[in-house]
Every structure is written in C-alpha cells, then in structure tokens.
Design a protein around this motif. Structure first.
Motif, PDB file in Angstrom:
ATOM      1  N   ALA A 130      -4.019  -3.028  -5.871  1.00 30.24           N
ATOM      2  CA  ALA A 130      -2.553  -3.234  -5.252  1.00 30.24           C
ATOM      3  C   ALA A 130      -2.163  -4.753  -5.716  1.00 30.24           C
ATOM      4  CB  ALA A 130      -2.799  -3.569  -4.267  1.00 30.24           C
ATOM      5  N   PHE A 142       6.369   3.709   1.601  1.00 24.37           N
ATOM      6  CA  PHE A 142       4.516   2.439   1.125  1.00 24.37           C
ATOM      7  C   PHE A 142       4.522   1.835   2.156  1.00 24.37           C
ATOM      8  CE2 PHE A 142       8.783   0.689  -0.208  1.00 24.37           C
ATOM      9  CZ  PHE A 142       9.262  -0.766   0.859  1.00 24.37           C
ATOM     10  N   GLN A 156      -5.338   4.383   4.236  1.00 21.11           N
ATOM     11  CA  GLN A 156      -4.996   3.532   3.678  1.00 21.11           C
ATOM     12  C   GLN A 156      -5.422   1.869   4.060  1.00 21.11           C
ATOM     13  OE1 GLN A 156      -3.319   2.955   0.029  1.00 21.11           O
ATOM     14  NE2 GLN A 156      -4.128   4.700   1.118  1.00 21.11           N
ATOM     15  N   LEU A 157      -5.771   1.628   5.449  1.00 23.83           N
ATOM     16  CA  LEU A 157      -6.134   0.143   6.277  1.00 23.83           C
ATOM     17  C   LEU A 157      -7.497   0.419   5.587  1.00 23.83           C
ATOM     18  CD1 LEU A 157      -3.658   0.392   9.238  1.00 23.83           C
ATOM     19  CD2 LEU A 157      -3.560  -1.347   7.155  1.00 23.83           C
ATOM     20  N   VAL A 188      -9.495   0.884   3.739  1.00 28.50           N
ATOM     21  CA  VAL A 188      -9.715  -0.643   2.862  1.00 28.50           C
ATOM     22  C   VAL A 188      -9.925  -1.735   2.286  1.00 28.50           C
ATOM     23  CG1 VAL A 188      -9.926  -0.421  -0.042  1.00 28.50           C
ATOM     24  CG2 VAL A 188      -9.354   1.478   0.951  1.00 28.50           C
ATOM     25  N   LEU A 230       0.460  -1.511  -0.041  1.00 29.42           N
ATOM     26  CA  LEU A 230      -0.186   0.001  -0.386  1.00 29.42           C
ATOM     27  C   LEU A 230       1.264   1.190   0.352  1.00 29.42           C
ATOM     28  CD1 LEU A 230      -2.378  -0.349   2.794  1.00 29.42           C
ATOM     29  CD2 LEU A 230      -2.661  -1.158   0.611  1.00 29.42           C
ATOM     30  N   GLU A 231       0.218   2.258  -0.293  1.00 33.13           N
ATOM     31  CA  GLU A 231       1.348   3.715  -0.497  1.00 33.13           C
ATOM     32  C   GLU A 231       1.179   3.784   0.714  1.00 33.13           C
ATOM     33  OE1 GLU A 231      -0.203   6.692  -3.053  1.00 33.13           O
ATOM     34  OE2 GLU A 231      -1.681   5.268  -4.249  1.00 33.13           O
ATOM     35  N   ASN A 232       1.943   4.661   1.840  1.00 32.96           N
ATOM     36  CA  ASN A 232       1.490   4.792   2.518  1.00 32.96           C
ATOM     37  C   ASN A 232       1.903   6.015   3.107  1.00 32.96           C
ATOM     38  OD1 ASN A 232       2.462   5.687   5.701  1.00 32.96           O
ATOM     39  ND2 ASN A 232       4.939   5.176   5.546  1.00 32.96           N
ATOM     40  N   ARG A 233       0.307   6.510   3.439  1.00 25.09           N
ATOM     41  CA  ARG A 233      -0.787   7.717   3.142  1.00 25.09           C
ATOM     42  C   ARG A 233      -1.717   7.710   4.052  1.00 25.09           C
ATOM     43  NH1 ARG A 233      -4.858   8.457  -0.178  1.00 25.09           N
ATOM     44  NH2 ARG A 233      -4.387   6.316  -2.118  1.00 25.09           N
ATOM     45  N   ASP A 255       6.554  -0.544   7.378  1.00 17.64           N
ATOM     46  CA  ASP A 255       5.946   1.045   6.528  1.00 17.64           C
ATOM     47  C   ASP A 255       7.823   1.904   6.027  1.00 17.64           C
ATOM     48  OD1 ASP A 255       5.585   2.291   9.354  1.00 17.64           O
ATOM     49  OD2 ASP A 255       5.479   3.522   8.021  1.00 17.64           O
TER      50      ASP A 255
END
Length: 94
Positions: A63, A41, A15-16, A18, A9-12, A37
């Motif tokens: 992903a 990402f 994100q969890l 989803v 996942l992107e680190n922003r 992390d």
C-alpha cells in the motif's frame, strides 16, 4: 518533531485487520490513530513510538505509505487550552 504515518487502504471491511496487528506483532505501540474515508479508499493515519521501524513494517503492505513530519501537542484537561496550543504552534512557524 514527530512523524505521522499515512497508509492508503481500500474502503472495504476488514482493512484495519492488516496494518494494526502488523505493528502490534512487531512490538510497535500506536499512540494515536485516525481514519478518513471516502467511498473508494481510506487513509489510516497513526503516530507510533518508533516511526522508522513502523514505516519499514508498513511498507510490506503493498500500500502507499507516507511519513510527513508533524507537530503534536499534549493537552492536559486543565491548564493548556486548545487556543493556547494553536498560538504556540503558529508562533513556532514564524
């Protein structure tokens, strides 16, 4: 043998929100979860009851999803120590 699903996942923020509800809404229980992390990402690793169905659900995330086989040991608060579990796993690899 169990399977650990890894989702990149992107680190922003958020994100969890989803993958976790996606599995929960499908009735798939997450037994274990870890997150590693970096600045750009993250890797969400989880062990679930029905890994094949979870993999199918996770594939809809657009992903990268991996499902390497893994070994797990349940450690009781009394009895089995971590060292004993490591020795057991090491002897199984021989």
């Amino acid at each position: 043998m169990i399977h650990q699903l890894s989702i990149f996942l992107e680190n922003r923020p958020g994100q969890l929100l989803v993958p976790c509800p996606l599995l929960g809404d499908a009735g798939i229980d997450i037994l274990d979860l870890s997150l590693a992390d970096t600045e750009r990402f993250g890797i969400l690793r989880h062990i679930v009851e029905d890994w094949q169905r979870a993999r199918g659900q996770s594939a809809t995330l657009l992903a990268r999803v991996e499902d390497p086989a893994a070994a797990a040991v349940r450690l009781a608060q009394h009895g089995v120590r971590l060292v004993a579990a490591e020795e057991l796993l090491a002897s199984a690899r021989r």
